[in-house]
Design a protein around this motif. Structure first.
Motif, PDB file in Angstrom:
ATOM      1  N   ASP A 159       0.832  -1.207   0.000  1.00  0.00           N
ATOM      2  CA  ASP A 159       0.000   0.000   0.000  1.00  0.00           C
ATOM      3  C   ASP A 159       0.866   1.257   0.000  1.00  0.00           C
ATOM      4  O   ASP A 159       0.661   2.184   0.785  1.00  0.00           O
ATOM      5  CB  ASP A 159      -0.957   0.027   1.191  1.00  0.00           C
ATOM      6  N   GLU A 192      -6.175  -0.053  -2.200  1.00  0.00           N
ATOM      7  CA  GLU A 192      -7.619   0.129  -2.381  1.00  0.00           C
ATOM      8  C   GLU A 192      -7.951   0.478  -3.823  1.00  0.00           C
ATOM      9  O   GLU A 192      -8.931  -0.025  -4.395  1.00  0.00           O
ATOM     10  CB  GLU A 192      -8.121   1.231  -1.455  1.00  0.00           C
ATOM     11  N   ARG A 193      -7.123   1.309  -4.414  1.00  0.00           N
ATOM     12  CA  ARG A 193      -7.376   1.731  -5.797  1.00  0.00           C
ATOM     13  C   ARG A 193      -7.278   0.556  -6.757  1.00  0.00           C
ATOM     14  O   ARG A 193      -8.111   0.396  -7.652  1.00  0.00           O
ATOM     15  CB  ARG A 193      -6.374   2.811  -6.179  1.00  0.00           C
ATOM     16  N   THR A 250     -10.160  -2.083  -6.492  1.00  0.00           N
ATOM     17  CA  THR A 250     -11.401  -1.676  -7.141  1.00  0.00           C
ATOM     18  C   THR A 250     -11.508  -2.240  -8.557  1.00  0.00           C
ATOM     19  O   THR A 250     -12.594  -2.606  -9.014  1.00  0.00           O
ATOM     20  CB  THR A 250     -11.503  -0.138  -7.190  1.00  0.00           C
TER      21      THR A 250
END
Length: 202
Positions: free
Chosen positions: A121, A128-129, A132
């Motif tokens: 991260d 998170e990106r 998705t």
């Protein structure tokens, strides 16, 4: 001679490609945290000022790489979600992946950089990106495995687990490609497919 707007745009795009290629090599070698604009400029054979004219920071440069990765994941999801023959789709997808790695155009390093960003991260928000756009790809592949099982092409087993093993294999191949490039070529398609296919399926 004054350049046309099209020529100027082409030069800007070429410079950005040079910068992004250098960034991938630097990030892959040093890791994001230990890399700097100066390192990337040296790798690209450009001045730091040239880099900053295109990217405000190394974070902005990494963001551009994430955009490319996300676009690739979305495109792959669309392909795997088609109604075509499951085994053909998986074979073609695997072949394209391995061929890109074998071409030696920095695809393995790019995959490594994006994977490192996802796992650590770094920069913050990377995981998170990518999740998705990665989750729809995995869901599409698992659905494809399920269709292949119904057609007698793929081995029995939980589709989600088979999907995880498949992509873990591709990830490992990409990582090894940066270490022993001659051993990882597009000819390994059938080796990878053995994870999924039933004996005799074609």
């Amino acid at each position: 001679m004054t350049r046309t707007p099209e020529q100027n745009a082409a030069m800007r795009n070429a410079t950005r490609e040079t910068i992004e290629g250098a960034a991938v090599r630097v990030f892959a070698k040093r890791g994001f945290a230990a890399s700097s604009i100066r390192h990337i400029a040296e790798e690209a054979g450009l001045s730091t000022g040239s880099i900053y004219r295109h990217y405000a920071s190394k974070e902005a440069l990494f963001d551009a790489l994430l955009d490319q990765a996300s676009a690739g994941l979305v495109a792959a999801s669309a392909v795997l979600s088609s109604d075509a023959d499951p085994l053909t789709l998986v074979r073609d997808f695997t072949c394209v992946f391995l061929t890109d790695l074998a071409n030696g155009n920095g695809e393995a390093e790019f995959f490594l950089v994006i994977n490192q960003g996802f796992l650590t991260d770094t920069p913050a928000g990377t995981a998170e990106r990518l999740a998705t756009t990665q989750r729809p790809l995995w869901d599409a592949f698992a659905a494809l495995v399920r269709r292949g099982q119904a057609a007698g092409q793929f081995e029995d087993g939980e589709p989600a687990q088979l999907t995880a093993y498949y992509f873990a294999t591709l990830s490992g191949i990409a990582s090894m490609r940066t270490v022993i490039p001659d051993a990882m070529t597009e000819t390994g398609v059938d080796l990878v497919l053995r994870l999924l296919t039933r004996k005799g399926a074609s």
